[in-house]
Write an enzyme that holds these catalytic residues in place. Structure first.
Site, PDB file in Angstrom:
ATOM      1  CG  ASP A 183     -24.618 113.688 -54.968  1.00  0.00           C
ATOM      2  OD1 ASP A 183     -23.515 113.611 -54.405  1.00  0.00           O
ATOM      3  OD2 ASP A 183     -24.981 114.664 -55.647  1.00  0.00           O
ATOM      4  CE  LYS A 216     -19.107 117.731 -55.621  1.00  0.00           C
ATOM      5  NZ  LYS A 216     -20.520 118.108 -55.559  1.00  0.00           N
ATOM      6  CD  GLN A 219     -22.487 121.282 -56.504  1.00  0.00           C
ATOM      7  OE1 GLN A 219     -21.769 120.349 -56.832  1.00  0.00           O
ATOM      8  NE2 GLN A 219     -22.672 121.620 -55.233  1.00  0.00           N
TER       9      GLN A 219
END
Ligand code: NAP
Length: 285
Positions: A119, A52, A96
């Protein structure tokens, strides 16, 4: 049969994002800035976060990775999230997953300010998505929609079957396909005679996490088959593992009209979904 090439489409969208960032900066805006929180030393998580950060660099975003030891307490982690919530330099934050067992993931993701929740996991964003209103869409379903649109795949009036009902893939995917005028069926581990549903699917999306779960006899001739699954399976390669999808690609590709490979299908499109959300976070300001 046509391969839905996530690598190629992601590459193209990343060039478009890069051009947009250059334009934003030329107009006096700051670069989009994505922060990622990584807790512990899980190999897959470290690989995903590094990928990412690399994506951010490729499109001209700033990125920051905040690493914490697995022993961090829930209260300490929540306080780190709050710091980023209040940092005007950072536009988007991802945590994460998975987190260590002693930390409540839901509590952490729901502490992220919804305006920085790139997200798309915050209940406020989920609500907007279900209502079909502008919001940060969860990256994987968002990426899949972009992939279908790129290949001009018709969705209106089509039967879409989603296998899996997780909060990050199955449920939001079904909502987005409903918004795209599909007739949607969601299957899961308690579904009885799953083949009777999957065989009617014009678009079949598998998000199960069981390698090669979808067999050719489960698939309608000419169907669009989207394989979300990624499971690390040990092998004798240098890495010691290979990534295997939920779809028995070799046999299903003989029946399907379109199919995503693993790797190189949904994975790169998920990463693009995150970049698009981070760009949106800046534009929304
Ligand atoms: P998850 O939370 O474990 O959900 C799996 C879903 O599959 C559940 O809803 C479960 O049903 C259902 N399921 C399990 N066994 C089944 C069976 N035998 N028949 C039918 N349904 C069954 O997983 P997830 O987070 O959605 O992820 C799914 C897969 O996608 C994983 O391999 C993950 O690594 C991968 N993934 C890939 C990307 C990407 O970028 N490519 C992104 C996210 C996830 P119940 O609800 O009844 O338990």
């Amino acid at each position: 049969m046509q391969i839905l090439n996530g690598n190629e489409v992601a590459k193209q969208i990343k060039l478009e994002i890069k051009a947009e960032v250059e334009q934003l900066v030329a107009n006096g805006s700051k670069k989009p800035h994505l922060a990622a929180i990584l807790v512990g030393n899980d190999g897959a998580s470290m690989t995903y976060v590094a990928a990412k950060a690399k994506d951010c660099e490729q499109v001209g975003f700033d990125s920051t990775v905040l690493r914490f030891d697995a022993s961090i307490t829930e209260a300490e982690l929540l306080s780190e999230v709050e710091k980023i919530n209040n940092n005007p330099e950072i536009d988007g934050l991802i945590v994460q997953l998975p987190l260590p067992k002693h930390i409540n993931e839901k509590k952490v993701t729901e502490t992220i300010k919804w305006q920085k929740d790139v997200d798309g996991f915050h209940p406020y964003n989920v609500g907007l998505m279900f209502k079909g209103l502008p919001c940060y869409l969860p990256a994987t379903p968002f990426g899949i929609i972009k992939l279908l649109e790129h290949y001009n795949i018709e969705t209106t009036g089509k039967n879409c079957v989603v296998i899996g009902r997780s909060d990050i893939v199955g449920k939001p995917m079904s909502a987005l396909m409903l918004n795209k005028n599909c007739t949607v069926t969601i299957c899961h581990s308690k579904t009885v005679v799953i083949n009777s549903f999957t065989q009617k699917a014009d678009i079949l999306i598998a998000a199960v996490g069981i390698p090669n779960y979808v067999k050719a006899e489960m698939v309608k001739q000419g169907a669009v088959v989207i394989d979300v699954g990624i499971t690390r399976v040990d092998d004798s390669s240098e890495k010691g593992y290979k990534l295997v999808g939920d779809v028995d690609f070799e046999n299903v590709s003989k029946v399907a009209g379109y199919i995503t490979p693993v790797p190189g299908g949904v994975g790169p499109m998920t990463r693009v979904g995150l970049l698009l959300n981070t760009l949106l976070a800046v534009k929304a300001k």
